[in-house]
Scaffold this motif. Structure first.
Motif, PDB file in Angstrom:
ATOM      1  N   ARG A  12       0.833  -1.197   0.000  1.00 28.55           N
ATOM      2  CA  ARG A  12       0.000   0.000   0.000  1.00 28.55           C
ATOM      3  C   ARG A  12       0.870   1.249   0.000  1.00 28.55           C
ATOM      4  NH1 ARG A  12      -0.865   2.672   5.126  1.00 28.55           N
ATOM      5  NH2 ARG A  12       0.171   1.528   6.783  1.00 28.55           N
ATOM      6  N   VAL A  13       0.280   2.356  -0.437  1.00 24.74           N
ATOM      7  CA  VAL A  13       0.888   3.684  -0.302  1.00 24.74           C
ATOM      8  C   VAL A  13      -0.240   4.602   0.167  1.00 24.74           C
ATOM      9  CG1 VAL A  13       2.632   3.354  -2.102  1.00 24.74           C
ATOM     10  CG2 VAL A  13       0.389   4.267  -2.712  1.00 24.74           C
ATOM     11  N   GLY A  14       0.040   5.858   0.353  1.00 25.30           N
ATOM     12  CA  GLY A  14      -1.018   6.792   0.729  1.00 25.30           C
ATOM     13  C   GLY A  14      -2.106   6.791  -0.321  1.00 25.30           C
ATOM     14  N   GLY A  15      -3.348   6.601   0.095  1.00 24.67           N
ATOM     15  CA  GLY A  15      -4.455   6.595  -0.853  1.00 24.67           C
ATOM     16  C   GLY A  15      -4.941   5.211  -1.220  1.00 24.67           C
ATOM     17  N   THR A  16      -4.137   4.182  -0.895  1.00 27.75           N
ATOM     18  CA  THR A  16      -4.611   2.805  -1.088  1.00 27.75           C
ATOM     19  C   THR A  16      -5.722   2.571  -0.083  1.00 27.75           C
ATOM     20  OG1 THR A  16      -2.405   2.087  -1.681  1.00 27.75           O
ATOM     21  CG2 THR A  16      -3.931   0.376  -0.955  1.00 27.75           C
ATOM     22  N   ASN A  17      -6.815   1.916  -0.504  1.00 26.37           N
ATOM     23  CA  ASN A  17      -7.845   1.716   0.513  1.00 26.37           C
ATOM     24  C   ASN A  17      -8.584   0.387   0.430  1.00 26.37           C
ATOM     25  OD1 ASN A  17      -9.813   2.135  -1.506  1.00 26.37           O
ATOM     26  ND2 ASN A  17      -9.767   4.340  -1.164  1.00 26.37           N
ATOM     27  N   CYS A  18      -8.102  -0.550  -0.381  1.00 26.88           N
ATOM     28  CA  CYS A  18      -8.778  -1.848  -0.429  1.00 26.88           C
ATOM     29  C   CYS A  18      -7.882  -2.977   0.080  1.00 26.88           C
ATOM     30  CB  CYS A  18      -9.243  -2.159  -1.843  1.00 26.88           C
ATOM     31  SG  CYS A  18     -10.334  -0.904  -2.526  1.00 26.88           S
ATOM     32  N   ASP A  19      -6.888  -2.639   0.877  1.00 25.96           N
ATOM     33  CA  ASP A  19      -5.917  -3.633   1.328  1.00 25.96           C
ATOM     34  C   ASP A  19      -6.506  -4.607   2.344  1.00 25.96           C
ATOM     35  OD1 ASP A  19      -5.946  -1.000   2.433  1.00 25.96           O
ATOM     36  OD2 ASP A  19      -4.477  -1.628   3.902  1.00 25.96           O
ATOM     37  N   HIS A  37       3.301  -1.063   3.951  1.00 23.47           N
ATOM     38  CA  HIS A  37       3.449   0.214   3.265  1.00 23.47           C
ATOM     39  C   HIS A  37       4.746   0.153   2.458  1.00 23.47           C
ATOM     40  CE1 HIS A  37       3.842   4.520   2.602  1.00 23.47           C
ATOM     41  NE2 HIS A  37       2.609   4.668   3.055  1.00 23.47           N
ATOM     42  N   ASN A  39       6.934   2.133   2.368  1.00 26.41           N
ATOM     43  CA  ASN A  39       8.013   2.608   3.243  1.00 26.41           C
ATOM     44  C   ASN A  39       8.540   1.525   4.162  1.00 26.41           C
ATOM     45  OD1 ASN A  39       7.629   5.065   2.142  1.00 26.41           O
ATOM     46  ND2 ASN A  39       6.480   5.915   3.873  1.00 26.41           N
ATOM     47  N   PHE A  58      -6.929   4.977  -4.366  1.00 25.30           N
ATOM     48  CA  PHE A  58      -6.553   6.148  -5.164  1.00 25.30           C
ATOM     49  C   PHE A  58      -5.116   6.493  -4.799  1.00 25.30           C
ATOM     50  CE2 PHE A  58     -11.057   6.232  -5.297  1.00 25.30           C
ATOM     51  CZ  PHE A  58     -11.438   6.979  -6.401  1.00 25.30           C
ATOM     52  N   TYR A  60      -1.765   7.870  -4.126  1.00 18.83           N
ATOM     53  CA  TYR A  60      -1.287   9.256  -4.260  1.00 18.83           C
ATOM     54  C   TYR A  60      -2.380  10.162  -4.841  1.00 18.83           C
ATOM     55  CZ  TYR A  60       3.263   7.268  -3.231  1.00 18.83           C
ATOM     56  OH  TYR A  60       4.300   6.607  -2.624  1.00 18.83           O
ATOM     57  N   GLY A  61      -3.629   9.824  -4.536  1.00 16.35           N
ATOM     58  CA  GLY A  61      -4.738  10.657  -4.984  1.00 16.35           C
ATOM     59  C   GLY A  61      -5.064  10.487  -6.453  1.00 16.35           C
TER      60      GLY A  61
END
Lengths: 263, 781
Positions: A12-19, A37, A39, A58, A60-61
């Motif tokens: 995942r990264v920022g904006g991922t939401n189905c993990d 993540h 990171n 989404f 990184y948006g």
């Protein structure tokens, strides 16, 4: 490989939401799953896993273009490791935004993390975000993800995206994809015939009704519909007061687990 | 302004000092106006009398923000002078009073924190909050609506909840409004409609929280004042709910950068809209859902690690309110240094930083031992963070900027504003008979109602919202094989529990008497919840009203609050949270007074959730409840441009009896389909059930309906409350009828294999509407 010793990684990264829902699905089938993540990835982390998931969301948006930023990040940070991962025949699946990411990274429909996309998931032809249940026709069993189902089976799953219109640069590219059996899922009518572009059965105007494809080897697959949202029977819409005992999306993950067991 | 009153006191900072002791009444008002404080003369005088020294602009702004209608709800807490005497606090006398008297053990936190909390299952709590974002949406629809959603999601994070669902109820002016008819400063409803819907969708979709429930209304009473209600529900393990900030804890600010967007949002929302509002576009914040998604992750990780002692979101008033509130609620003080804040623009004045409402920011109190771990989490989630300062025992809010003191206020003073006094006139509506010619063709009337802008399908909007993300939506917003409506959404938030969270709405702004408007809205929220199998319903109130300083608006508000108390008690549904948005006035006049009631119920097994679509040929169709001639404000009357008549009333004891029996019947599995009767009455409900069903239809014999009403159209479209249309298997009908003994029950028809609706009117005349023509009228295709 014994399933108990295997593990899947949902990135995942920022904006991922189905993990989380993907983890729930895989663990239901007995495959231990970590959500990491980007990171939290160190050199060699990936080698601990038999399967890698790029989930929906989404990332990184989705500013710039859906999946473009994460796709580039994968190219710059993960090219080698991911290349080795897929060369080893391990499994990679991108769902929705994850599919967009794999295309942007060049991993689909190509065969390596080329960094240059050779296809695109463009804006829906309805020009809006669409959330609905659609039918899929299984077109090929080229990938382990489709190993537990039959060609021409009909599956029922939800989509939820604004940019899902799969397009290729040329007719030849499409013919090549079809010829190589890389087209796995096509949007279909409820009776299983291809949607032939008809809205809303083909919800986004994708060329050749393409909903999911794999690479030549079959171990990397991307799809716009969400199998993890059609995993349990209770997630499916009720029809005449009854729900399916199990969701049709389950087979996608079952195929992966079967493959891992034999790997 | 008098010379010497306003001084620049720092050569390094953009800091002004005001000596209020030199200010006369005119000056005080001018200060309030020029500094955008929206404080009254009484309030300014109150500050002047108690300030022992000149105040900085940061301090005066802090009063303006903290004492705004938006933050402190002074009308609801103030004295209301009526013909019959003084009501001390609408909030305590009505809304909270009912909750207190009901005293439910499952209500864990009510009206206290950022959201209401009730018990859920397996040690988990459910959190619910609904907000309004009307003023910003009127000026900048996309940003206004998106940040409305973002704000209410942060309210759930602000009680350590994991957001699981978003709701939206929206009211616009008619889309057919002519541009020429709009006064300057009022934007066209179509522009607002498109922006608001895109904004709601963008935020929920991007954050990955399903938008599952809501409604859309059109009326000229909303042309000048759009109404945007945004709600969010969440869950959290009860043992991790912590609100225990201690002295020496660090105040940690995390999230988006602070900028000049959203300055004076709350004071802007506490005044009427006018042509000049456009100049206040800067009061609207800029949304960035992806930052909030990361903030959500970090907040949940901090919660799960029990690393913080408190949390709150930055909403109205920005830092000035969040810091003060957090310190005040724990009887502490706080020292803040603003230097380390991440700014969008370098040259912001201290007061701008202090009151900015830039989005996606949260404030945490963190014990020193956990600080390092908390900072690591923020780093991993790519969240910018700033340690603002430390909590202490001083009881003061002490703010410095690069070492210079810019604010030093006693919190007790800041949180004891003068009580406002409002006058309320007695609310009277003249009784008027409703005169309406009886139509010839009921079928045609029904078709035309199905395509009414206020009743038609919302599919085109619902599909632009992701309602499946998280994979927890067990009761969908569109039901049946062909996308019919639903009564309530059902979410299954926990992996290891079948317990469902049932989310419903009740809203009847067109009923003229505010008392019955409120009563029927509460009953509707409950009714919708029960219809799918919900129970143990808690409710949230959200008032959208005009200027409370006008006696008539206040009179109507008082009357609505009386109903809230009466029917919260009588229906046994406690209020757990609420919010009011007043001053919804524009050059076109006040907003149509609107009360949204959100119902939060539970059901033990989501697999038993009942849907509206018909299930089996030959099943029987029953109407539960008694039909009266209650046409006042009904959809039918409005569609005819007619007024008068009496609006639906609520018989609370009958309503309770019906809901209790219905819950039992649903649990025993004999209810195959259920749909409540609301806008458009029996006709609309029957049509919607037919529309949702593939390959099935129903007959509706109006001669069987228990009622004194004889006229076909009135019988078909009356909006009497406490009614449901249900499908029951023939073999179970005897059992069902026995179970409902003592309740008005009419066997009105049966399910057939002919898709559509066969109507038999009181005279015995049949008319048949096919499913496809009804569907075309209802959803446009």
């Amino acid at each position: 490989m014994e399933l108990k010793k295997s593990k899947a990684c949902v990135l995942r990264v920022g904006g991922t939401n189905c993990d989380l829902e993907v983890k729930v699905a895989l663990e239901e089938l007995g495959l231990k799953t970590d959500i990491l993540h980007m990171n939290q990835l160190a050199d060699g982390t990936l080698s601990n896993y038999q399967m890698l998931v790029f989930p929906g969301g989404f990332s990184y948006g989705d500013y710039v273009r859906a999946g473009a930023i994460w796709g580039k990040e994968i190219f710059t940070k993960l090219r080698k490791e991911l290349g080795k991962f897929t060369d080893d025949g391990k499994l990679v699946i991108g769902i929705c935004n994850g599919f967009q990411v794999l295309v942007e990274a060049g991993l689909l429909p190509g065969n390596s993390v080329a960094g240059v996309p050779t296809a695109s998931l463009a804006n829906n032809s309805s020009a809006k975000y669409e959330c609905r249940w659609i039918y899929l026709r299984v077109e090929s069993r080229q990938t382990p993800f489709a190993r537990t189902i039959k060609v021409w089976d009909t599956l029922w799953m939800p989509i939820g995206h604004g940019e899902g219109r799969f397009i290729l640069p040329s007719e030849e590219a499409l013919n090549e994809l079809v010829k190589e059996n890389q087209v796995i899922f096509r949007y279909a009518m409820p009776d299983g015939r291809p949607a032939d572009g008809r809205y809303p059965h083909n919800p986004n105007g994708a060329a050749y009704d393409i909903a999911g494809i794999c690479n030549k080897k079959g171990n990397v697959m991307g799809m716009m519909p969400h199998p993890e949202r059609a995993f349990f029977g209770w997630q499916t819409p009720s029809q005449r007061g009854k729900r399916k005992a199990r969701g049709d999306g389950r087979c996608v993950f079952e195929g992966a687990v079967e493959y891992i067991k034999k790997y | 302004m008098k010379g010497g009153l306003l001084k620049r006191t720092s050569d390094k900072l953009e800091l002004m000092t005001l000596d209020l002791s030199l200010a006369g009444e005119k000056d005080l008002l001018e200060i309030s106006e020029r500094m955008g404080l929206a404080l009254s003369l009484d309030e300014m005088k109150f500050i002047k009398e108690r300030a022992s020294r000149p105040l900085t602009d940061v301090e005066i702004q802090t009063f303006g923000q903290t004492w705004s209608e938006h933050c402190i709800h002074k009308t609801f807490k103030g004295d209301i002078l009526t013909e019959k005497g003084t009501v001390r606090s609408l909030f305590k006398s009505y809304i909270a009073k009912a909750t207190k008297e009901l005293n439910k053990p499952w209500c864990v936190s009510v009206f206290e924190d950022n959201a209401g909390l009730v018990e859920f299952d397996k040690g988990y709590l459910a959190a619910a909050k609904v907000e309004t974002h009307n003023h910003p949406s009127a000026v900048e629809p996309f940003g206004g609506a998106a940040t409305g959603v973002g704000g209410v999601i942060r309210d759930i994070l602000g009680v350590w909840g994991e957001p699981v669902a978003v709701t939206d109820v929206l009211c616009f002016g008619p889309l057919s409004t002519k541009q020429e008819e709009l006064p300057a400063g009022v934007k066209h409803p179509k522009y607002i409609y498109k922006g608001v819907i895109a904004g709601v969708g963008a935020y929920g979709n991007n954050m990955g929280i399903p938008t599952v429930s809501g409604g859309i209304f059109f009326d000229s009473g909303y042309t000048g004042n759009v109404v945007v209600y945004c709600g969010c529900m969440g869950v959290l393990p009860g043992r991790l709910y912590v609100r225990n900030t201690k002295t020496s804890d660090y105040a940690v600010l995390a999230g988006g950068k602070t900028g000049r967007d959203g300055i004076h949002g709350v004071t802007f929302a506490s005044a009427d809209l006018s042509e000049k509002s456009e100049e206040l576009r800067s009061a609207v914040q800029i949304p960035n859902p992806v930052v909030e998604e990361r903030l959500k992750r970090a907040t949940i990780r901090i919660r799960d690690g029990a690393l913080a002692s408190g949390v709150t979101d930055l909403g109205g008033g920005g830092l000035s309110c969040a810091t003060g509130e957090m310190a005040h609620r724990s009887d502490l003080g706080l020292e803040v240094e603003l230097k380390g804040l991440h700014l969008k623009e370098a040259k912001m004045a201290p007061w701008e930083i202090w009151v900015s409402e830039s989005q996606e920011r949260m404030l945490y109190s963190v014990p020193e031992v956990n600080l390092k771990r908390v900072l690591e989490i923020f780093k991993e989630e790519e969240i910018e963070v700033c340690i603002l300062g430390k909590f202490n025992k001083s009881g003061r809010l002490n703010v410095t900027f690069r070492g210079e003191i810019v604010c030093d206020l006693e919190l007790k003073f800041l949180y004891s504003p003068p009580k406002v006094k409002r006058r309320a006139s007695a609310f009277r509506i003249p009784l008027k008979e409703c005169k309406l010619k009886e139509p010839n063709d009921l079928g045609e009337e029904l078709l035309s109602l199905l395509s009414d802008p206020n009743l038609r399908s919302r599919e085109d909007v619902i599909r632009t919202y992701d309602h499946e993300v998280r994979g927890c939506t067990a009761g969908k917003p569109l039901q049946g094989e062909l996308g019919g409506p639903n009564d309530a959404a059902v979410i299954k938030p926990l992996k290891d529990s079948w317990m469902g969270l049932v989310i419903s709405c009740g809203i009847n702004p067109f009923y003229e008497d505010p008392y019955w408007m409120a009563a029927s809205s509460i009953e509707e929220a409950v009714r919708n919840n029960i219809a799918v199998g919900g129970r143990r319903v808690a409710v949230l109130d959200n008032f959208v009203w005009g200027n409370p300083e006008r006696e008539d608006r206040m009179g109507a508000l008082l009357r609505a609050c009386e109903a809230c108390y009466d029917f919260s008690l009588a229906l046994d549904v406690p209020f757990i949270s609420g919010k009011d948005s007043l001053y919804n006035e524009s050059p076109l006049g006040p907003v149509r007074p609107t009360l949204l009631i959100t119902g939060i119920g539970i059901m033990p097994d989501v697999r038993k959730a009942v849907t509206v679509d018909l299930k089996k040929n030959g099943d029987l169709v029953y109407l539960i409840g008694f039909t009266k001639e209650e046409m006042g404000g009904s959809a039918y009357l409005r569609s005819k441009g007619a007024t008068g008549g009496s609006c639906p009333k609520v018989d609370a004891s009958m309503s309770r009896k019906i809901t209790e029996v219905l819950v039992e019947a649903i649990d025993s599995g004999i209810i195959k389909a259920c749909h409540d009767l609301s806008d458009g009455g029996l006709g609309l409900t029957a049509a919607e059930m037919a529309i949702a069903s593939g390959g099935l239809g129903l007959t509706l014999d109006m001669r069987q309906v228990l009622s004194q009403v004889r006229r076909g159209d009135l019988l078909l479209f009356s909006e009497s409350t406490s009614r449901f249309l249900v499908e029951v298997e023939e073999e179970k009908s005897e059992y069902f009828e026995r179970a409902l003994k003592g309740i008005a029950l009419s066997r009105v028809g049966e399910v057939t294999d002919m898709p559509g609706l066969k109507l038999i009117d009181p005279a015995g005349t049949e008319s048949v509407l096919s499913a496809s023509e009804m569907r075309k009228a209802w959803r446009g295709y």
